[in-house]
Design an enzyme around this catalytic site. Sequence first.
Site, PDB file in Angstrom:
ATOM      1  N   ASP A 176       0.854  -1.191   0.000  1.00  0.00           N
ATOM      2  CA  ASP A 176       0.000   0.000   0.000  1.00  0.00           C
ATOM      3  C   ASP A 176       0.889   1.239   0.000  1.00  0.00           C
ATOM      4  OD1 ASP A 176      -2.145   1.688   0.126  1.00  0.00           O
ATOM      5  OD2 ASP A 176      -2.847   1.050   2.099  1.00  0.00           O
TER       6      ASP A 176
ATOM      7  N   GLU B 237      -2.450   0.252  -4.427  1.00  0.00           N
ATOM      8  CA  GLU B 237      -2.310  -0.973  -3.644  1.00  0.00           C
ATOM      9  C   GLU B 237      -2.398  -2.212  -4.516  1.00  0.00           C
ATOM     10  OE1 GLU B 237      -5.447  -1.791  -0.835  1.00  0.00           O
ATOM     11  OE2 GLU B 237      -6.901  -0.630  -2.003  1.00  0.00           O
TER      12      GLU B 237
END
Length: 366
Positions: free
Chosen positions: A20, A119
């Site tokens: 992320d 992500e």
Amino acid sequence: MSVVGGTLEPMPTPWVLHVDLDQFIAAVEVLRRPELAGKQVIVGGRGDPTERAVVSTASYEARALGVGSGMPLRIAARKAPDAVILPVDGPAYTAASDEVMTALRAHPGAVVQVLGWDEAFVGLETDDPEASARAIQAAVLERTALHCSVGIGDTLVRAKNATDFGKPRGTFRLTAENWLEVMGDKPVIALWGVGSKISKRLAGLGIATVDDLARADLDALAAEFGPKMGPWYRQLGRGDGSAVVDDTPWVARGHGRETTFQVNVSDRGEIEQAARDLLDQVLEDVAAEGRPVAGVGLKVRYAPFLTKTFTRKVATTFDRDTVTAEVMALVAKIEPDRPLRLLGVRAEMQMPDDARGGHTPTRGGW
């Protein structure tokens, strides 16, 4: 086990890593404007807090003052009066994201499932997932100058939730062994896949924490959420589920566009024209996919802030006039003389698997 040099060697363990990017959109903007490093940065709309728009993202410095994604830009500007407010630049973020994903795919043995701009899941077999996570962080930083956090898990759910504990720029491991120790006392809304509406319904069953959900009665959950979703929520509470990272290319189910009116609109002719203009943009996106429309939707936000959505399925078609007629039928459902602050149009497309065995729609021009 595998045979190496005539002896049995243990096979590497499969792991799921959730990568992320930290404050991704704000970080991309800071790379383009190095003088903004360490400052309060807010990205949203056209960068004008006097217009109706929401925050897309904010730097950690702005978040410390209470600015969050989805917040009206004017409120964000009040919370962070010294912040630099920038317009959204989608193409720049897409380009940066592509570079990140290229770095992930270059990691030896990696299977990459892209979840969005910022992500992705990475499937790996390794005896040292932390070392792999650090190597991925270094590779992303070297290629893009962007920092990321990495959640490590033995399922997709655990890896996704682990990332929150690694932010910013760190790593964290969640497995079956420490899941309830770490997550048990957290409210259910902390789980990936549980929003405010679901958490309220769970609260109605006396389920407030992850531990409560992990131990919840299956019959009660099935009665509330159905025979499929009820057990799924308990599985979520335990962090269980799939550990398979799927790198099958993502296929859009539909395309939508929306506009926020700077002044509330109630004139029917103006609303209809806005719907047609949005549909023109949507159909351009759909045409690029080469798949027929199978459904349409209309999103309406009445003043001051009541949102309603209308949808309908349609016989698969490439015909522009047919789609327009279906959308205008939804527009007719808008309450007359009630001011609107937002209007959105969406077209759902036939998915590739849906077309197998079915009839081929008549192709026409957009």
